[in-house]
Design a protein around this motif. Structure first.
Motif, mmCIF file in Angstrom:
data_model
loop_
_atom_site.group_PDB
_atom_site.id
_atom_site.type_symbol
_atom_site.label_atom_id
_atom_site.label_comp_id
_atom_site.label_asym_id
_atom_site.label_seq_id
_atom_site.Cartn_x
_atom_site.Cartn_y
_atom_site.Cartn_z
ATOM 1 N N GLY A 63 0.788 -1.222 0.000
ATOM 2 C CA GLY A 63 0.000 0.000 0.000
ATOM 3 C C GLY A 63 0.823 1.275 0.000
ATOM 4 O O GLY A 63 0.268 2.379 -0.038
ATOM 5 N N ALA A 64 2.154 1.157 0.046
ATOM 6 C CA ALA A 64 3.014 2.344 0.139
ATOM 7 C C ALA A 64 3.231 2.987 -1.227
ATOM 8 O O ALA A 64 3.278 2.300 -2.252
ATOM 9 C CB ALA A 64 4.353 1.967 0.759
ATOM 10 N N SER A 65 3.394 4.304 -1.240
ATOM 11 C CA SER A 65 3.730 5.003 -2.483
ATOM 12 C C SER A 65 5.234 5.197 -2.619
ATOM 13 O O SER A 65 5.720 5.548 -3.693
ATOM 14 C CB SER A 65 3.029 6.360 -2.540
ATOM 15 N N PRO B 192 0.752 0.494 -7.995
ATOM 16 C CA PRO B 192 1.162 1.016 -9.306
ATOM 17 C C PRO B 192 1.799 2.391 -9.259
ATOM 18 O O PRO B 192 2.528 2.771 -10.191
ATOM 19 C CB PRO B 192 -0.163 1.060 -10.093
ATOM 20 N N ASP B 193 1.540 3.155 -8.196
ATOM 21 C CA ASP B 193 2.129 4.497 -8.098
ATOM 22 C C ASP B 193 3.378 4.519 -7.219
ATOM 23 O O ASP B 193 3.885 5.590 -6.876
ATOM 24 C CB ASP B 193 1.103 5.499 -7.565
ATOM 25 N N ALA B 194 3.913 3.356 -6.875
ATOM 26 C CA ALA B 194 5.054 3.296 -5.942
ATOM 27 C C ALA B 194 6.356 3.719 -6.619
ATOM 28 O O ALA B 194 6.572 3.503 -7.814
ATOM 29 C CB ALA B 194 5.201 1.892 -5.380
ATOM 30 N N PHE B 195 7.222 4.314 -5.815
ATOM 31 C CA PHE B 195 8.602 4.628 -6.205
ATOM 32 C C PHE B 195 9.502 3.860 -5.248
ATOM 33 O O PHE B 195 9.262 3.866 -4.033
ATOM 34 C CB PHE B 195 8.864 6.135 -6.096
ATOM 35 N N ALA C 139 11.395 -3.948 -8.678
ATOM 36 C CA ALA C 139 10.715 -2.700 -9.039
ATOM 37 C C ALA C 139 10.617 -2.560 -10.561
ATOM 38 O O ALA C 139 9.548 -2.215 -11.098
ATOM 39 C CB ALA C 139 11.466 -1.511 -8.448
ATOM 40 N N ARG C 140 11.695 -2.839 -11.249
ATOM 41 C CA ARG C 140 11.686 -2.719 -12.710
ATOM 42 C C ARG C 140 10.754 -3.744 -13.344
ATOM 43 O O ARG C 140 10.064 -3.443 -14.323
ATOM 44 C CB ARG C 140 13.113 -2.888 -13.241
ATOM 45 N N CYS D 39 12.362 3.978 -10.095
ATOM 46 C CA CYS D 39 13.237 3.645 -8.969
ATOM 47 C C CYS D 39 14.554 4.402 -9.066
ATOM 48 O O CYS D 39 14.921 4.925 -10.120
ATOM 49 C CB CYS D 39 13.499 2.133 -8.914
ATOM 50 N N ALA D 40 15.252 4.446 -7.941
ATOM 51 C CA ALA D 40 16.611 4.982 -7.868
ATOM 52 C C ALA D 40 17.431 3.983 -7.072
ATOM 53 O O ALA D 40 16.986 3.517 -6.013
ATOM 54 C CB ALA D 40 16.626 6.354 -7.200
ATOM 55 N N ASP D 41 18.607 3.638 -7.592
ATOM 56 C CA ASP D 41 19.436 2.673 -6.865
ATOM 57 C C ASP D 41 20.616 3.364 -6.202
ATOM 58 O O ASP D 41 20.763 4.593 -6.263
ATOM 59 C CB ASP D 41 19.889 1.532 -7.784
#
Length: 278
Positions: free
Chosen positions: A185-187, A212-215, A232-233, A239-241
């Motif tokens: 449930g987290a964004s 679907p709106d998660a980062f 994530a991909r 995403c940011a690694d």
């Protein structure tokens, strides 16, 4: 007799500094800039008396030091002057010598803010509550409606909750199992743990599909794509690694240290080369 040699030494201070990427990143970049500066790793175990470290930082040939785990809070406390970001977060990853004084900065916060791009977050899930998590939380001030925190150390979780309260943010601490239940449930999912360093590690939040709106923001950098980023991909999520973070926080050092503008491009190329070699 006092040493009056020109300042040219930069350090990375941390419990495992010699295993970190920064010396291998900054050394070639400084050389390409034609700078006489050098960048050295300085392994300082957790729990060591830091008075000698501070004294060495004040030697006349020292420019600055990056600070990594577990000494970021020490860096903030030992500085004579601090930026507003350091004051709020209680953590610093960059100490700059100014004569006999140390100035503390936090380019981790700058990096997170850049990579998150000012997005509003309805629910941020923080996996880990150390210095990286503190940087992420400060970067989220005014942007996150709700924050959920987990860490194996309840004291670290409580410290992050206290910081959230100071920032006017609604935050709660949960167990690791409960955190994984919150993940779908987290964004925003922030992995501020070492999970992912090993190829055998699963995604930090577990096997669940995310919103679907998660980062996904993963502080871990490794020679492989971490399972957290791969998952994530696979779900088509932005995403940011850890490599993205390393580049952004290093670039944020450029104006602080007065380096040439072309340093940013050199850092980007150096990181690409290092990553290809891993």
């Amino acid at each position: 007799m006092e040493n009056h040699s020109p300042a040219h030494r930069l350090f990375l201070i941390g419990s495992e500094a010699s295993a970190a990427m920064s010396p291998g990143l900054w050394g070639p970049v400084l050389e390409q800039l034609g700078s006489s500066w050098t960048y050295e790793a300085w392994d300082v175990p957790a729990g060591q008396d830091m008075s000698g470290v501070r004294a060495s930082m004040l030697e006349s040939d020292v420019v600055a030091a990056n600070v990594t785990m577990p000494h970021k809070q020490w860096a903030a406390a030992t500085a004579d002057t601090v930026t507003e970001q350091v004051r709020v977060s209680g953590a610093s990853n960059l100490l700059v010598r100014q004569g006999r004084r140390l100035s503390a900065h936090n380019t981790d916060i700058t990096a997170v803010a850049e990579l998150l791009g000012g997005r509003h977050q309805r629910h941020a899930l923080m996996l880990g509550a150390g210095g990286a998590a503190r940087a992420a939380l400060v970067a989220l001030a005014g942007l996150a409606e709700r924050v959920t925190v987990t860490d194996k150390d309840p004291r670290a979780s409580q410290q992050l909750l206290d910081l959230a309260a100071n920032l006017g943010m609604e935050a709660t601490a949960v167990t690791w199992t409960e955190a994984r239940e919150h993940a779908p449930g987290a964004s925003l999912i922030v992995n501020a743990t070492p999970l992912g360093k090993s190829r055998a590690d699963a995604p930090a939040w577990g096997p669940a599909a995310l919103s679907p709106d998660a980062f996904v923001y993963d502080f871990v950098y490794a020679g492989h794509t971490t399972a957290t980023i791969a998952a994530a991909r696979a779900q088509g999520l932005p995403c940011a690694d850890g490599w993205d973070h390393l580049r952004a926080q290093a670039a944020a050092m450029i104006p602080v240290l007065g380096l040439k503008p072309e340093t940013a491009a050199l850092l980007g190329r150096a990181l690409t080369d290092i990553r290809a070699g891993n």
